[in-house]
Design a protein around this motif. Structure first.
Motif, short mmCIF file in Angstrom:
data_model
loop_
_atom_site.label_atom_id
_atom_site.label_comp_id
_atom_site.label_asym_id
_atom_site.label_seq_id
_atom_site.Cartn_x
_atom_site.Cartn_y
_atom_site.Cartn_z
N GLY A 281 -5.96 -7.47 -0.34
CA GLY A 281 -7.17 -6.58 -0.66
C GLY A 281 -8.06 -6.95 0.02
O GLY A 281 -8.28 -7.23 1.77
N GLY A 282 -9.09 -6.47 -0.24
CA GLY A 282 -10.01 -6.34 0.28
C GLY A 282 -10.72 -4.51 0.43
O GLY A 282 -9.86 -3.07 0.35
N ARG A 283 -11.97 -4.12 1.03
CA ARG A 283 -12.50 -2.87 1.32
C ARG A 283 -11.97 -1.65 1.69
O ARG A 283 -11.64 -0.17 1.44
N ALA A 284 -11.17 -2.31 2.68
CA ALA A 284 -10.53 -1.54 3.46
C ALA A 284 -9.03 -1.57 3.59
O ALA A 284 -8.12 -0.56 4.39
N ALA A 285 -8.31 -2.15 2.59
CA ALA A 285 -7.06 -2.16 2.47
C ALA A 285 -5.99 -1.15 2.63
O ALA A 285 -5.31 -1.07 2.86
N ALA A 286 -6.87 -0.70 1.01
CA ALA A 286 -6.10 1.06 1.08
C ALA A 286 -5.63 1.43 2.20
O ALA A 286 -5.20 2.40 2.96
N ASP A 287 -6.48 1.42 3.84
CA ASP A 287 -6.25 2.18 4.48
C ASP A 287 -5.31 1.57 5.02
O ASP A 287 -4.73 3.45 6.60
N TYR A 288 -4.99 0.75 5.29
CA TYR A 288 -2.98 0.14 5.74
C TYR A 288 -2.38 0.70 4.58
O TYR A 288 -1.32 -0.33 4.87
N LYS A 289 -2.04 0.94 3.69
CA LYS A 289 -1.18 1.63 2.97
C LYS A 289 0.04 1.83 3.13
O LYS A 289 0.23 0.90 3.01
N ALA A 290 -0.02 2.51 4.05
CA ALA A 290 1.58 2.51 4.69
C ALA A 290 2.16 1.32 4.98
O ALA A 290 3.17 1.43 5.06
N VAL A 291 1.44 0.59 6.25
CA VAL A 291 2.25 -0.88 6.58
C VAL A 291 2.15 -2.01 5.70
O VAL A 291 3.34 -2.59 5.42
N LEU A 292 0.99 -1.61 4.30
CA LEU A 292 1.64 -2.66 3.34
C LEU A 292 2.42 -2.57 2.77
O LEU A 292 3.34 -3.57 1.87
N ASP A 293 3.32 -0.76 2.14
CA ASP A 293 4.09 -0.77 0.98
C ASP A 293 4.87 -0.56 1.82
O ASP A 293 6.62 -1.64 1.90
N GLU A 294 5.18 -0.59 3.26
CA GLU A 294 6.25 -1.27 3.47
C GLU A 294 6.86 -2.33 4.37
O GLU A 294 8.07 -3.17 4.32
N ALA A 295 6.37 -3.36 3.93
CA ALA A 295 5.74 -4.54 4.66
C ALA A 295 6.16 -5.12 2.67
O ALA A 295 6.82 -6.30 3.14
N GLY A 296 5.84 -4.32 2.29
CA GLY A 296 6.21 -5.62 0.57
C GLY A 296 4.96 -6.28 0.04
O GLY A 296 6.19 -7.29 -0.27
N VAL A 297 4.01 -5.85 0.73
CA VAL A 297 3.19 -6.88 0.03
C VAL A 297 2.50 -6.27 -1.30
O VAL A 297 2.82 -5.33 -1.56
N LEU A 298 2.33 -7.47 -1.59
CA LEU A 298 1.49 -7.48 -3.32
C LEU A 298 0.10 -7.08 -2.65
O LEU A 298 -0.74 -7.86 -2.24
N ASP A 299 -0.51 -5.47 -2.77
CA ASP A 299 -1.95 -5.12 -2.26
C ASP A 299 -2.27 -4.91 -3.73
O ASP A 299 -1.81 -4.03 -5.27
N VAL A 300 -3.33 -5.58 -3.95
CA VAL A 300 -4.69 -5.75 -5.18
C VAL A 300 -5.62 -4.58 -5.07
O VAL A 300 -6.03 -4.20 -3.71
N GLN A 301 -5.53 -4.52 -6.42
CA GLN A 301 -5.92 -3.18 -6.95
C GLN A 301 -7.51 -3.19 -7.00
O GLN A 301 -8.57 -2.37 -7.06
N ASN A 302 -7.51 -4.02 -7.66
CA ASN A 302 -8.95 -5.10 -8.32
C ASN A 302 -9.29 -6.44 -8.31
O ASN A 302 -8.31 -6.70 -8.60
N TYR A 303 -10.33 -6.85 -9.02
CA TYR A 303 -9.88 -8.43 -9.69
C TYR A 303 -9.36 -8.26 -10.64
O TYR A 303 -8.55 -9.87 -10.70
#
Length: 329
Positions: A281-303
């Motif tokens: 997660g974090g302020r800039a996590a969305a900028d790396y969405k492609a690699v997060l999706d590729e790696a199967g990471v749990l991408d935090v949207q909010n608290y």
């Protein structure tokens, strides 16, 4: 303040923490910053405390739960602390219902304005006092979500627009780090609680997002190992092995416009395998969405999403423990 050596029994800090209900790091912080207790040291260099110290810490803990600032009550005598706590317990019976969610948001907005004014004035003492009072009035979760996060966002925006200098942000961040001992969960963690490692990837030097994630996980009952910032994938994976963590949480605050973050995410995910979940997660996590999706990471949207992820992983951890016990039987 009372003489800490009035009684002869001596206790190590682990025992003091269990008996007083105050975590060891918080005991040390109150001792270092406010001289709330004054332990003596053994020949081997260990701090030892008396029964009177334990009594003081119990009363101080209760008083701070009722909204009193530790800086104002740390040097009160035992009798003064007993009277203070007794008066608060009586007042609690007479008070009305707790503050509503809407009331917390309104109160948080008022604090945002006061805190931002202190940042602009570069008044560190007043900012710290506002933070301490807000933590007590709002509670840790609301303080982080409704006050601290919007405040830091505003400071960052004003810094980028030139209205504030970088030193304003550094001053505010330093105070927040110094108050981490107040924010952290002071309740004992279950021995079988799920374990988590929290850090930021290499090149990510801003750690507040990771620190707040660690605090939220602790409040959800997780046993957290906080590693600070700027660690390579191999070191984070090693910490997982040492702690038997079932999850890793990373905070990404800035887009460095390079290939380091994608490389580190892929590397860490490979090292973890199925051993631990990877949460980012974090302020800039969305900028790396492609690699997060590729790696199967749990991408935090909010608290709230982060808390839901924690609940899901904790449920799976509990199920694994139950299955293990059933197989033993």
């Amino acid at each position: 303040m009372d003489n800490p050596n009035d009684d002869s029994a001596q206790y190590l800090i682990s025992t003091v923490s269990k008996r007083s209900g105050v975590k060891s790091d918080l005991v040390r912080a109150w001792e270092r910053r406010y001289q709330a207790v004054t332990p003596i040291r053994t020949a081997g260099g260990h701090r030892v405390y008396t029964a009177q110290d334990i009594a003081r810490l119990m009363l101080l803990n209760e008083a701070t739960r009722h909204g009193h600032s530790i800086s104002q009550i740390a040097r009160l005598s035992l009798e003064e602390l007993r009277r203070l706590v007794k008066s608060e317990q009586t007042a609690t019976v007479l008070t009305s219902a707790p503050i509503s969610a809407t009331g917390r948001r309104c109160l948080a907005e008022e604090y945002i304005e006061k805190c931002y004014s202190s940042v602009v004035a570069f008044d560190a003492n007043t900012l710290e006092a506002h933070f301490e009072h807000a933590i007590v009035e709002l509670g840790t979760d609301a303080f982080i979500e409704h006050l601290l996060t919007p405040l830091l966002t505003r400071i960052g925006e004003r810094w980028r627009s030139g209205e504030l200098r970088p030193v304003h942000e550094h001053m505010a961040s330093s105070i927040i780090r110094s108050l981490a001992y107040i924010l952290r969960n002071n309740n004992p963690v279950a021995a079988n609680a799920p374990r988590m490692v929290v850090s930021t990837p290499i090149g990510q030097l801003h750690e507040l997002g990771a620190l707040l994630a660690a605090i939220i996980a602790e409040l959800k009952g997780w046993q957290v190992t906080y590693l600070g910032a700027n660690l390579p994938a191999e070191e984070i994976a090693a910490a997982v092995c040492f702690t038997n963590a079932v999850a890793v949480t990373l905070s990404i605050s800035f887009n460095n416009d390079d290939l380091v973050i994608p490389r580190e995410i892929r590397r860490l995910k490979k090292l973890l395998g199925a051993r631990a979940a990877l949460i980012v997660g974090g302020r800039a996590a969305a900028d790396y969405k492609a690699v997060l999706d590729e790696a199967g990471v749990l991408d935090v949207q909010n608290y709230d999403h982060f808390r839901a992820i924690l609940d899901g992983l904790a449920a799976g951890h509990s199920a694994q423990i139950s299955d293990g016990l059933a197989s033993v039987e």
